[in-house]
Design a protein around this motif. Structure first.
Motif: not given
Ligand code: ADP
Length: 598
Positions: A490-491, A519, A533-535, A543, A546, A548, A550, A552
């Motif tokens: 995804k990222y 990153g 928690y999501q960035v 971004r 999702g 938030g 996964g 956890a």
């Molecule tokens: P989500 O369902 O939003 O992906 P996760 O718990 O899996 O929730 O991840 C939390 C946050 O960590 C994500 O919102 C994302 O911003 C960041 N994140 C997780 N894995 C990566 C990755 N491989 N590269 C960049 N950011 C990541």
């Protein structure tokens, strides 16, 4: 019968008497008996009936007359004035005796002449001496029979010196005794401070000890509250003095606090900030010192005395200043303690509240995820039925709608799955099987290879030749890889790569999923494993799509397998998740090697 004494007998008798007098000077135990013995000896040896002793304090320059014999009050004051008029002297420098054999020779303009003649004093001699804290003078007044020959002056000086030696000795003893008492009091302060009393009790005790330390009549300890008001802790202060809190700027205590400097007064009433109440209660000697804690002036200790002769000395001021510093520390400590206690109880409250909330949240999630599963399954089934066309052909618009419904249901189902898995991980509803780690990753790689190609990502693996077994729940462990891979995909933008590494460190199996993606900013790293928690971007939007949940879930599952998960990331460079799981020996199977699987 009358005894006729031979001149030699007379001389012997006299020297015997002199020896006795000199001894009485040496043996005097108090200053009163000392001055008495001195006066009697001088009278006997030099024939002067009138003697007075004066002391000028080297610090305060006040003149006192501790002893006078045969002088009228007026005469006594005249010599006190003479003493006062001498400038403060260097304590090491003692004047030579002043000898006036005939007062009629004194120039007429000197006022002393008239008094001396009126009181029929024809001659006088002044002998000077020094002690530890004073400069002294012995005045010997004679009549016309007194000559004050050089011999007599020498003898007078020698006798005074003998008396001064005793005086210094007595002062020394007093100092030693006082030092001992001070030491005791200091210990008392330390003890008081060490016992965990409440602040008012501590302050009250400090005030009492400070007062007793220098034998003052009484004292108050003023504590600044809210920067504007000073409240007082008194010791031995008459009730009629009626101590009320003082507003900033009013009274000597506030002046001490504002200047952070001590104040030493011989007459309290002369101070511009003197309080009428205190003056009316005959406060004379006054000593006030600041209470300093952490470079801040927190209050003042003020001690007073009502007897007119009492003066506080610089030495006493230094002593009370050190008490002020101790008081400052005690106040700071007690305030800090109160703050810590307050914070601790607030923290305890919020923790127990947090625990309660966590419990409620878990119960809620548990209930919701279970309750949603069945209806979601039914909705999904019907939507699929609609999409299949078995219930009748759909128009293009209807097909689009059904697609959206299906996509959304899949998302919801994923979320419910994640939640259920999370609950299972938390409540340890797990299978415990021996799992071949290489088999697990090969199957995962096979699953994700197609998707990687679609996204134009390189999926690669670096695997150790042989590994121990994993012990746990295959379905849950697959979820760990699912989440890490799907995040990495995804990222990571097209053209990037995702690498799976698996190797052994000691007894641990290390699994790393590294990508060359966007990153994660350092500030988010400590929180990404939290549930939901999501960035987010500046508008607080995630971004990517999702839940938030996964990461956890990854953390819960790994920890339920007695493992740990770490993340390292650099913005614009990539992210690596590292999982450490305990390696196991399968009692039935052999070790895991790559060869077996190829
Ligand atoms: P989500 O369902 O939003 O992906 P996760 O718990 O899996 O929730 O991840 C939390 C946050 O960590 C994500 O919102 C994302 O911003 C960041 N994140 C997780 N894995 C990566 C990755 N491989 N590269 C960049 N950011 C990541």
């Amino acid at each position: 019968m009358q005894l006729i004494t031979h001149p030699m007998d007379n001389y012997q008798a006299q020297s015997h008497e002199l020896a006795e007098w000199l001894q009485s000077i040496q043996n005097a135990q108090t200053t009163d008996s000392l001055w008495n013995a001195l006066s009697q000896t001088l009278q006997m040896v030099l024939g002067c009936k009138k003697t007075a002793v004066y002391l000028k304090n080297l610090t305060t320059a006040t003149v006192t007359c501790p002893y006078a014999n045969g002088l009228t009050d007026h005469m006594r004051d005249v010599f006190a004035e003479t003493m006062r008029s001498y400038a403060a002297v260097n304590p090491d420098l003692v004047f030579s005796p002043v000898v006036v054999s005939d007062v009629h020779q004194i120039p007429d303009e000197q006022l002393i002449k008239r008094t001396l003649i009126e009181e029929m004093i024809d001659a006088y001699m002044l002998i000077f001496f020094t002690t530890f804290d004073s400069w002294g003078m012995v005045a010997l007044l004679g009549d016309n029979a007194t000559l004050f020959s050089p011999n007599e002056v020498n003898t007078g000086q020698a006798i005074v010196e003998l008396a001064v030696a005793n005086l210094k000795n007595q002062q020394m003893q007093q100092k030693l005794a006082a030092a001992r008492v001070r030491e005791l009091r200091r210990n008392e302060i330390t003890q008081t401070l060490n016992q965990a009393f409440d602040l008012p009790t501590i302050l009250q005790s400090i005030c009492r000890i400070a007062t007793e330390l220098i034998y003052a009549d009484g004292g108050v300890l003023g504590l600044v509250v809210d920067n504007q008001i000073m409240i007082f802790y008194p010791y031995n202060v008459p009730a009629k003095m009626n101590l009320r809190p003082a507003m900033r700027g009013r009274g000597v205590a506030w002046q001490i606090v504002e200047s952070a400097q001590p104040v030493l007064l011989t007459d309290y009433g002369t101070h511009p900030q003197a309080q009428i109440k205190w003056v009316k209660n005959d406060i004379k000697a006054f000593l006030g010192v600041p209470i300093i804690g952490n470079d801040e002036c927190l209050g003042a200790i003020c001690l007073f005395d009502t007897s007119p002769e009492r003066q506080f000395t610089r030495e006493e001021m230094d002593l009370i200043e050190s008490v002020g510093r101790q008081a400052g520390m005690a106040i700071q400590n007690s305030r800090m303690l109160a703050e810590v206690e307050q914070r601790a109880s607030a923290l305890a409250n919020s923790l127990s509240r947090q625990e309660e909330l966590d419990k409620l949240k878990n119960q809620f999630i548990h209930a919701v995820s279970h309750e949603l599963r069945t209806p979601l399954g039914i909705i999904y089934g019907h939507a699929e039925l609609l999409e299949s066309g078995d219930l009748g052909e759909l128009t293009l618009v209807q097909q689009n709608s059904v697609q959206i419904v299906l996509r959304r249901i899949r998302m919801l189902t994923d979320m419910v799955e994640d939640l259920t898995a999370l609950m299972a991980a938390e409540t340890q509803e797990f299978r415990r099987d021996f799992i071949n780690p290489l088999q697990l990753v090969y199957s995962m790689l096979a699953e994700y290879r197609m998707q990687a190609e679609d996204l134009d990502l390189t999926l690669q693996a670096e695997l150790a030749e042989s590994l121990p077994w994993l012990h746990g729940d295959l379905t849950h462990l697959r979820r760990v890889f699912d989440n890490l891979f799907s995040n990495a995909f995804k990222y990571t933008p097209a053209g990037g790569s995702v690498t799976l590494r698996m190797f052994v460190e000691g007894e641990k199996i290390i699994i790393e999923v590294a990508d060359t993606g966007e990153g994660i900013e350092a500030q988010h790293l400590p929180r990404i494993f939290e549930r939901f928690y999501q960035v987010t971007d500046e508008q607080y939007r995630p971004r990517r799509k999702g839940t938030g949940l996964g990461l956890a879930l990854v953390k819960e599952i790994v920890e339920a397998h007695r493992g740990e998960v770490y993340v390292e990331s650099e913005l614009g460079v990539g992210t690596t998740f590292r999982i450490e799981l305990p390696g196991h020996v399968n009692p039935e199977g052999e070790g895991v090697t790559k060869g077996q699987l190829v």
